[in-house]
Design a protein around this motif. Structure first.
Motif, PDB file in Angstrom:
ATOM      1  N   GLN A 243       1.232  -1.058   0.100  1.00 61.41           N
ATOM      2  CA  GLN A 243      -0.121   0.335   0.030  1.00 61.41           C
ATOM      3  C   GLN A 243       0.738   0.978   0.061  1.00 61.41           C
ATOM      4  OE1 GLN A 243      -3.526  -0.475  -0.030  1.00 61.41           O
ATOM      5  NE2 GLN A 243      -3.743  -1.597  -0.541  1.00 61.41           N
ATOM      6  N   PRO A 244       1.566   1.702  -1.306  1.00 59.42           N
ATOM      7  CA  PRO A 244       2.656   2.127  -1.439  1.00 59.42           C
ATOM      8  C   PRO A 244       1.530   3.422  -1.036  1.00 59.42           C
ATOM      9  CG  PRO A 244       3.448   2.100  -3.096  1.00 59.42           C
ATOM     10  CD  PRO A 244       2.207   0.725  -2.221  1.00 59.42           C
ATOM     11  N   ALA A 245       2.226   4.762  -0.292  1.00 56.95           N
ATOM     12  CA  ALA A 245       0.795   6.283   0.181  1.00 56.95           C
ATOM     13  C   ALA A 245       0.853   6.968  -1.090  1.00 56.95           C
ATOM     14  CB  ALA A 245       1.272   6.857   1.051  1.00 56.95           C
ATOM     15  N   VAL A 282     -11.893   4.268 -10.590  1.00 54.78           N
ATOM     16  CA  VAL A 282     -11.570   5.382  -9.260  1.00 54.78           C
ATOM     17  C   VAL A 282     -12.905   6.122  -9.544  1.00 54.78           C
ATOM     18  CG1 VAL A 282      -8.863   5.857 -10.037  1.00 54.78           C
ATOM     19  CG2 VAL A 282     -10.685   7.115 -10.895  1.00 54.78           C
ATOM     20  N   ALA A 283     -12.733   6.147  -7.563  1.00 56.79           N
ATOM     21  CA  ALA A 283     -14.611   7.186  -7.256  1.00 56.79           C
ATOM     22  C   ALA A 283     -13.770   8.884  -7.446  1.00 56.79           C
ATOM     23  CB  ALA A 283     -14.582   6.805  -5.839  1.00 56.79           C
ATOM     24  N   ASP A 284     -13.208   8.686  -6.913  1.00 54.96           N
ATOM     25  CA  ASP A 284     -13.029  11.202  -7.493  1.00 54.96           C
ATOM     26  C   ASP A 284     -12.008  10.923  -8.050  1.00 54.96           C
ATOM     27  OD1 ASP A 284     -10.633   9.635  -5.945  1.00 54.96           O
ATOM     28  OD2 ASP A 284     -10.646  10.521  -4.726  1.00 54.96           O
ATOM     29  N   ARG A 285     -11.181  10.769  -9.265  1.00 52.76           N
ATOM     30  CA  ARG A 285     -10.868  12.085 -10.552  1.00 52.76           C
ATOM     31  C   ARG A 285     -11.068  10.794 -11.276  1.00 52.76           C
ATOM     32  NH1 ARG A 285      -5.750  12.977  -7.810  1.00 52.76           N
ATOM     33  NH2 ARG A 285      -4.901  13.460 -10.195  1.00 52.76           N
ATOM     34  N   LYS A 286     -11.363  12.636 -12.145  1.00 49.34           N
ATOM     35  CA  LYS A 286     -12.186  11.996 -13.789  1.00 49.34           C
ATOM     36  C   LYS A 286     -11.399  13.170 -14.197  1.00 49.34           C
ATOM     37  CE  LYS A 286     -16.317   9.990 -11.790  1.00 49.34           C
ATOM     38  NZ  LYS A 286     -15.960  10.101 -10.481  1.00 49.34           N
ATOM     39  N   GLY A 287     -10.982  12.235 -15.846  1.00 48.66           N
ATOM     40  CA  GLY A 287     -10.355  13.492 -16.734  1.00 48.66           C
ATOM     41  C   GLY A 287      -9.270  13.473 -16.761  1.00 48.66           C
ATOM     42  N   LEU A 354      -0.315  -8.631 -21.669  1.00 45.68           N
ATOM     43  CA  LEU A 354      -0.205  -9.338 -20.048  1.00 45.68           C
ATOM     44  C   LEU A 354      -1.088  -8.960 -19.553  1.00 45.68           C
ATOM     45  CD1 LEU A 354       3.681  -8.066 -19.381  1.00 45.68           C
ATOM     46  CD2 LEU A 354       2.910 -10.103 -20.010  1.00 45.68           C
ATOM     47  N   GLY A 355      -1.643  -9.439 -18.532  1.00 47.88           N
ATOM     48  CA  GLY A 355      -2.937  -9.223 -17.953  1.00 47.88           C
ATOM     49  C   GLY A 355      -2.336  -8.925 -16.091  1.00 47.88           C
ATOM     50  N   PHE A 356      -3.176  -8.876 -15.726  1.00 52.01           N
ATOM     51  CA  PHE A 356      -2.504  -8.321 -13.590  1.00 52.01           C
ATOM     52  C   PHE A 356      -3.989  -8.687 -13.231  1.00 52.01           C
ATOM     53  CE2 PHE A 356      -4.289  -4.193 -15.744  1.00 52.01           C
ATOM     54  CZ  PHE A 356      -4.937  -3.775 -14.991  1.00 52.01           C
ATOM     55  N   ARG A 357      -3.859  -8.761 -11.745  1.00 50.52           N
ATOM     56  CA  ARG A 357      -3.962  -9.065 -10.488  1.00 50.52           C
ATOM     57  C   ARG A 357      -4.443  -7.040 -10.503  1.00 50.52           C
ATOM     58  NH1 ARG A 357       0.366 -12.213  -9.777  1.00 50.52           N
ATOM     59  NH2 ARG A 357       0.187 -14.564  -9.842  1.00 50.52           N
ATOM     60  N   ARG A 358      -5.740  -7.426 -10.361  1.00 51.64           N
ATOM     61  CA  ARG A 358      -6.664  -6.037 -10.146  1.00 51.64           C
ATOM     62  C   ARG A 358      -6.408  -5.829  -9.057  1.00 51.64           C
ATOM     63  NH1 ARG A 358      -8.446  -2.892  -8.156  1.00 51.64           N
ATOM     64  NH2 ARG A 358     -10.102  -2.006  -8.469  1.00 51.64           N
ATOM     65  N   GLU A 359      -6.330  -6.796  -8.058  1.00 53.68           N
ATOM     66  CA  GLU A 359      -6.692  -6.207  -6.497  1.00 53.68           C
ATOM     67  C   GLU A 359      -4.905  -5.748  -6.116  1.00 53.68           C
ATOM     68  OE1 GLU A 359      -5.521 -10.771  -6.672  1.00 53.68           O
ATOM     69  OE2 GLU A 359      -6.917  -9.513  -7.763  1.00 53.68           O
ATOM     70  N   ASN A 360      -4.262  -6.070  -6.679  1.00 58.30           N
ATOM     71  CA  ASN A 360      -2.468  -5.867  -6.498  1.00 58.30           C
ATOM     72  C   ASN A 360      -2.503  -4.126  -6.757  1.00 58.30           C
ATOM     73  OD1 ASN A 360      -3.019  -7.677  -4.244  1.00 58.30           O
ATOM     74  ND2 ASN A 360      -1.428  -9.028  -6.359  1.00 58.30           N
ATOM     75  N   ALA A 361      -3.234  -3.729  -7.569  1.00 60.25           N
ATOM     76  CA  ALA A 361      -2.653  -2.900  -8.916  1.00 60.25           C
ATOM     77  C   ALA A 361      -2.346  -1.486  -7.309  1.00 60.25           C
ATOM     78  CB  ALA A 361      -3.850  -2.280 -10.173  1.00 60.25           C
ATOM     79  N   HIS A 362      -1.867  -0.526  -8.357  1.00 60.13           N
ATOM     80  CA  HIS A 362      -1.678   0.470  -7.265  1.00 60.13           C
ATOM     81  C   HIS A 362      -1.684   1.766  -8.753  1.00 60.13           C
ATOM     82  CE1 HIS A 362      -0.039  -1.964  -4.402  1.00 60.13           C
ATOM     83  NE2 HIS A 362       0.807  -2.553  -5.515  1.00 60.13           N
ATOM     84  N   LEU A 363      -2.405   2.893  -8.149  1.00 60.22           N
ATOM     85  CA  LEU A 363      -3.187   3.713  -8.954  1.00 60.22           C
ATOM     86  C   LEU A 363      -2.779   5.646  -8.652  1.00 60.22           C
ATOM     87  CD1 LEU A 363      -3.648   5.221 -11.706  1.00 60.22           C
ATOM     88  CD2 LEU A 363      -6.155   4.971 -10.603  1.00 60.22           C
ATOM     89  N   PHE A 364      -1.892   6.377  -8.845  1.00 64.52           N
ATOM     90  CA  PHE A 364      -1.436   7.343  -8.488  1.00 64.52           C
ATOM     91  C   PHE A 364      -1.382   8.496  -9.285  1.00 64.52           C
ATOM     92  CE2 PHE A 364       2.074   3.824  -6.934  1.00 64.52           C
ATOM     93  CZ  PHE A 364       1.797   3.999  -6.139  1.00 64.52           C
ATOM     94  N   GLY A 365      -2.184   9.864  -8.985  1.00 66.48           N
ATOM     95  CA  GLY A 365      -2.238  10.745  -9.520  1.00 66.48           C
ATOM     96  C   GLY A 365      -1.302  12.047 -10.348  1.00 66.48           C
ATOM     97  N   ASP A 367      -0.453  14.368  -9.160  1.00 65.93           N
ATOM     98  CA  ASP A 367       0.729  14.993  -7.871  1.00 65.93           C
ATOM     99  C   ASP A 367       1.379  13.827  -7.494  1.00 65.93           C
ATOM    100  OD1 ASP A 367      -1.487  13.471  -6.666  1.00 65.93           O
ATOM    101  OD2 ASP A 367      -2.599  14.359  -5.763  1.00 65.93           O
ATOM    102  N   GLY A 368       1.177  12.740  -7.769  1.00 70.15           N
ATOM    103  CA  GLY A 368       1.760  11.949  -6.833  1.00 70.15           C
ATOM    104  C   GLY A 368       1.910  10.590  -6.098  1.00 70.15           C
ATOM    105  N   LEU A 369       0.578  11.657  -5.352  1.00 64.39           N
ATOM    106  CA  LEU A 369      -0.117  10.624  -3.851  1.00 64.39           C
ATOM    107  C   LEU A 369      -0.928   9.052  -5.010  1.00 64.39           C
ATOM    108  CD1 LEU A 369      -2.050  13.543  -1.912  1.00 64.39           C
ATOM    109  CD2 LEU A 369       0.434  12.502  -2.413  1.00 64.39           C
ATOM    110  N   ARG A 370      -1.387   8.342  -3.920  1.00 65.06           N
ATOM    111  CA  ARG A 370      -2.005   6.909  -3.847  1.00 65.06           C
ATOM    112  C   ARG A 370      -3.549   7.329  -4.331  1.00 65.06           C
ATOM    113  NH1 ARG A 370      -0.742   1.586  -3.390  1.00 65.06           N
ATOM    114  NH2 ARG A 370      -2.803   0.494  -2.879  1.00 65.06           N
ATOM    115  N   CYS A 371      -3.892   6.857  -5.591  1.00 62.79           N
ATOM    116  CA  CYS A 371      -5.993   6.824  -5.644  1.00 62.79           C
ATOM    117  C   CYS A 371      -6.507   6.272  -5.342  1.00 62.79           C
ATOM    118  CB  CYS A 371      -6.287   7.465  -7.652  1.00 62.79           C
ATOM    119  SG  CYS A 371      -4.852   8.813  -7.505  1.00 62.79           S
TER     120      CYS A 371
END
Length: 381
Positions: A243-245, A282-287, A354-365, A367-371
């Motif tokens: 869970q990298p912040a 994502v719930a809070d970031r669009k576009g 390639l596919g990936f494990r959805r539950e282990n994905a990390h998304l960053f905006g 601004d570098g912060l975790r989404c």
């Protein structure tokens, strides 16, 4: 020895115009093994020196066992420091090196003199010092080396002597500044086990500085990852890995490094790469543009996924690291970690999906912060 908490409140330090530490707040729990980790210049060694009393902060307070020691001399803080260079006296035997801090604390100046000291020192005190030296040497398995001098020892043996010299003081906490960096890879791995085992046996407070994230991940109860004079994230090794912040933490923690993929977030909050819906939302970031982080072990071959071309493959014992780049953008590199015996089906041009494990994905905006990811379903691929 009784382990003590070490507390830092609002620590700031500058050298000239450079602000090296920026209002650091950190509590190291009694008996905890905490690592300060980060790239060179992040401020981790300066922070350790402030705890030790070798540097004075420009602002803030240092508490040890609840007592304010900010203005106290290093000798009055009851801390033991182990340096990168070992700092052993070359003209002394191992026995004498280990005994030095006890002799300095328990014997008068006259009793420490080489020729007449034996007459001035109490035999009871000398006996206690000898017992403490023997106990520390036995614990670190160097009791057979007590009559040798540092030049007759290997790097690992010298490091154990430095640890034994710190141990006999029964300090409130051990401070270690990159103590393994001078050792070769095999001995470094061995000494990591030694240090972790020593911490378990003693139950003492360890504060450990390193730039090597493998050392931090394998030994620590918690890690404070520092960057540019700030603590980027504080947590267990598992928390920083899973869970990298921030994007900075994700990049630093993990071997091989995390894969970073530029993605776009649609008006509906869906995550796309190379025009393909990745099954994430994502719930809070669009576009917005964002970065998707995927650990090498979370990538796997699929029938229809991200198209990549294999560049090379490396064998690492039981694992194989397959290095690829996106078919549509060669600048985006990906590493896949698979079992050495596993098949990786690519076409004649070295292209696979390639596919990936959805539950282990990390998304960053941007601004570098975790989404926060909203959709927790598995990726269809």
């Amino acid at each position: 020895m009784t382990p003590r908490a070490v507390e830092l409140h609002g620590i700031g330090k500058g050298f000239g115009a450079d602000d090296v530490l920026k209002n650091i707040d950190l509590t190291i729990r009694p008996g905890e093994f905490l690592s300060l980790v980060g790239m060179s210049g992040c401020g981790k060694s300066t922070l350790l020196r402030i705890i030790a009393g070798l540097e004075q902060p420009d602002r803030g307070t240092v508490l040890i066992g609840g007592e304010d020691v900010t203005k106290r001399d290093p000798s009055d803080r009851n801390l033991a420091m182990v340096f990168q260079s070992y700092a052993l006296y070359p003209h002394m035997t191992v026995r004498q090196n280990i005994a030095t801090p006890l002799r300095m604390r328990r014997l008068s100046l006259a009793a420490r003199l080489p020729l007449v000291g034996g007459m001035a020192a109490s035999s009871h005190t000398l006996g206690e010092i000898d017992q403490a030296v023997a106990a520390a040497a036995a614990l670190l398995q160097i009791d057979h080396l007590l009559d040798r001098k540092p030049a007759q020892l290997s790097g690992g043996q010298r490091q154990r002597v430095a640890l034994a010299r710190a141990l006999v003081r029964e300090p409130a906490a051990f401070l270690m500044d990159e103590p393994l960096s001078n050792l070769d890879a095999k001995l470094r791995a061995h000494m990591r086990d030694e240090l972790a085992g020593l911490h378990r046996r003693l139950g003492a407070t360890f504060i450990y500085v390193t730039h090597d994230q493998v050392e931090a991940m394998t030994m620590s109860d918690r890690i404070a990852l520092m960057t540019e004079g700030r603590i980027e994230q504080l947590g267990t090794p598992d928390e920083l890995y899973r869970q990298p912040a921030t994007l900075t933490v994700a990049r630093f923690i993990g071997t091989p490094s995390i894969n970073l993929l530029p993605v776009e977030i649609s008006a509906e909050g869906r995550v796309h790469a190379q025009g393909q819906d990745l099954g994430l939302a994502v719930a809070d970031r669009k576009g917005d543009a964002a970065t998707l982080g995927l650990r090498p072990e979370d990538l796997h071959p699929v029938v229809d996924g991200l198209a990549v071309r294999i560049a090379r493959s490396e064998m690492h014992g039981a694992d194989r690291f397959v290095h690829c780049h996106l078919l549509k953008d060669e600048a985006v590199r990906l590493t896949v970690r698979i079992h050495a015996g596993a098949a990786l089906e690519a076409d004649a041009d070295g292209v696979l999906h390639l596919g990936f494990r959805r539950e282990n994905a990390h998304l960053f905006g941007d601004d570098g912060l975790r989404c926060a990811l909203a959709d927790r379903r598995e990726v269809a691929a």
